[in-house]
Design a protein around this motif. Structure first.
Motif, PDB file in Angstrom:
ATOM      1  N   PRO A   7       0.766  -1.318  -0.106  1.00 16.62           N
ATOM      2  CA  PRO A   7       0.012   0.085  -0.016  1.00 16.62           C
ATOM      3  C   PRO A   7       0.887   1.292  -0.282  1.00 16.62           C
ATOM      4  CG  PRO A   7       0.029  -1.022   2.153  1.00 16.62           C
ATOM      5  CD  PRO A   7       0.682  -1.965   1.222  1.00 16.62           C
ATOM      6  N   ALA A   8       0.285   2.402  -0.871  1.00 20.14           N
ATOM      7  CA  ALA A   8       1.113   3.473  -0.828  1.00 20.14           C
ATOM      8  C   ALA A   8       0.692   4.320   0.132  1.00 20.14           C
ATOM      9  CB  ALA A   8       1.199   3.919  -2.293  1.00 20.14           C
ATOM     10  N   ALA A   9       1.178   5.615   0.416  1.00 21.51           N
ATOM     11  CA  ALA A   9       0.863   6.651   1.310  1.00 21.51           C
ATOM     12  C   ALA A   9      -0.330   7.336   0.555  1.00 21.51           C
ATOM     13  CB  ALA A   9       1.823   7.522   1.364  1.00 21.51           C
ATOM     14  N   GLY A  10      -1.416   7.625   1.459  1.00 23.20           N
ATOM     15  CA  GLY A  10      -2.665   8.102   1.020  1.00 23.20           C
ATOM     16  C   GLY A  10      -3.759   7.221   0.461  1.00 23.20           C
ATOM     17  N   GLU A  11      -3.265   5.694   0.356  1.00 24.44           N
ATOM     18  CA  GLU A  11      -4.270   4.770  -0.030  1.00 24.44           C
ATOM     19  C   GLU A  11      -5.396   4.518   1.108  1.00 24.44           C
ATOM     20  OE1 GLU A  11      -3.581   1.559  -3.017  1.00 24.44           O
ATOM     21  OE2 GLU A  11      -1.831   1.857  -1.719  1.00 24.44           O
ATOM     22  N   ALA A  12      -6.432   4.195   0.614  1.00 23.53           N
ATOM     23  CA  ALA A  12      -7.360   3.810   1.448  1.00 23.53           C
ATOM     24  C   ALA A  12      -7.298   2.119   1.807  1.00 23.53           C
ATOM     25  CB  ALA A  12      -9.004   4.057   1.196  1.00 23.53           C
ATOM     26  N   VAL A  13      -7.529   2.057   3.093  1.00 22.13           N
ATOM     27  CA  VAL A  13      -7.298   0.493   3.277  1.00 22.13           C
ATOM     28  C   VAL A  13      -8.496   0.012   4.577  1.00 22.13           C
ATOM     29  CG1 VAL A  13      -4.918   0.091   2.899  1.00 22.13           C
ATOM     30  CG2 VAL A  13      -5.465   0.728   5.274  1.00 22.13           C
ATOM     31  N   LEU A  71      -4.181  -5.642   6.117  1.00 22.41           N
ATOM     32  CA  LEU A  71      -4.773  -4.537   5.448  1.00 22.41           C
ATOM     33  C   LEU A  71      -5.199  -4.810   4.229  1.00 22.41           C
ATOM     34  CD1 LEU A  71      -1.927  -1.937   5.885  1.00 22.41           C
ATOM     35  CD2 LEU A  71      -4.040  -2.264   7.115  1.00 22.41           C
ATOM     36  N   ARG A  72      -6.478  -4.682   3.642  1.00 23.15           N
ATOM     37  CA  ARG A  72      -7.099  -4.713   2.551  1.00 23.15           C
ATOM     38  C   ARG A  72      -7.407  -3.587   1.770  1.00 23.15           C
ATOM     39  NH1 ARG A  72     -12.429  -8.441   3.995  1.00 23.15           N
ATOM     40  NH2 ARG A  72     -11.294 -10.021   5.215  1.00 23.15           N
ATOM     41  N   ARG A  73      -6.651  -3.597   0.610  1.00 23.58           N
ATOM     42  CA  ARG A  73      -6.694  -2.263  -0.399  1.00 23.58           C
ATOM     43  C   ARG A  73      -8.329  -2.149  -0.606  1.00 23.58           C
ATOM     44  NH1 ARG A  73      -3.114  -3.538  -3.635  1.00 23.58           N
ATOM     45  NH2 ARG A  73      -1.383  -2.746  -2.418  1.00 23.58           N
ATOM     46  N   LEU A  74      -8.812  -0.645  -0.568  1.00 23.57           N
ATOM     47  CA  LEU A  74     -10.010  -0.521  -0.986  1.00 23.57           C
ATOM     48  C   LEU A  74     -10.045   0.128  -2.422  1.00 23.57           C
ATOM     49  CD1 LEU A  74     -11.537   0.816   2.325  1.00 23.57           C
ATOM     50  CD2 LEU A  74     -11.970  -1.143   1.165  1.00 23.57           C
ATOM     51  N   PRO A  75     -11.071  -0.026  -3.359  1.00 24.28           N
ATOM     52  CA  PRO A  75     -10.955   0.582  -4.631  1.00 24.28           C
ATOM     53  C   PRO A  75     -10.950   2.262  -4.319  1.00 24.28           C
ATOM     54  CG  PRO A  75     -13.213  -0.345  -4.069  1.00 24.28           C
ATOM     55  CD  PRO A  75     -12.241  -0.877  -2.883  1.00 24.28           C
ATOM     56  N   PRO A  76     -10.374   2.775  -5.587  1.00 24.51           N
ATOM     57  CA  PRO A  76     -10.475   4.321  -5.448  1.00 24.51           C
ATOM     58  C   PRO A  76     -11.786   4.843  -5.176  1.00 24.51           C
ATOM     59  CG  PRO A  76      -9.120   3.381  -7.109  1.00 24.51           C
ATOM     60  CD  PRO A  76      -9.949   2.425  -6.674  1.00 24.51           C
ATOM     61  N   SER A  77     -12.143   6.035  -4.567  1.00 22.21           N
ATOM     62  CA  SER A  77     -13.605   6.561  -4.324  1.00 22.21           C
ATOM     63  C   SER A  77     -14.238   6.721  -5.717  1.00 22.21           C
ATOM     64  CB  SER A  77     -13.339   7.747  -3.348  1.00 22.21           C
ATOM     65  OG  SER A  77     -14.437   8.344  -3.358  1.00 22.21           O
ATOM     66  N   ALA A  78     -15.363   6.736  -5.758  1.00 26.61           N
ATOM     67  CA  ALA A  78     -16.078   7.049  -7.137  1.00 26.61           C
ATOM     68  C   ALA A  78     -16.148   8.640  -7.402  1.00 26.61           C
ATOM     69  CB  ALA A  78     -17.570   6.558  -7.148  1.00 26.61           C
ATOM     70  N   SER A  79     -15.740   9.228  -6.090  1.00 27.73           N
ATOM     71  CA  SER A  79     -15.904  10.581  -6.227  1.00 27.73           C
ATOM     72  C   SER A  79     -14.594  11.343  -6.676  1.00 27.73           C
ATOM     73  CB  SER A  79     -16.131  11.204  -4.917  1.00 27.73           C
ATOM     74  OG  SER A  79     -15.449  10.970  -3.941  1.00 27.73           O
TER      75      SER A  79
END
Length: 81
Positions: A7-13, A71-79
């Motif tokens: 995971p990279a800095a700023g990523e939602a997990v 940690l599970r990476r979440l998909p990028p926000s639709a917004s």
């Protein structure tokens, strides 16, 4: 088989599989720093800990160090642009 990426800095997990703090499983956080420490953990920040929805008391942002495999990476926000 896909490749694995840290995971990279700023990523939602999403926190998952925590046995020492099971109440945090399912919580969403952002990676603060993508580097991994000597114990295989990465720093994440949870915007709020607990809250009215789960009967807890809401608190300010909380920083944690979590093992990468929890940690599970979440998909990028639709917004997101």
């Amino acid at each position: 088989l896909g490749c694995y990426r840290l995971p990279a800095a700023g990523e939602a997990v999403e926190l998952s599989g925590l046995s020492g703090r099971p109440e945090l499983n399912g919580a969403v956080a952002r990676v603060i720093d993508g580097s991994i420490d000597e114990r295989g953990r990465v720093a994440v920040r949870m915007d709020a800990v607990g809250g009215a929805q789960d009967g807890g008391v809401s608190a300010a942002a909380k920083d944690l160090r979590v093992t990468v495999r929890r940690l599970r990476r979440l998909p990028p926000s639709a917004s997101a642009p």
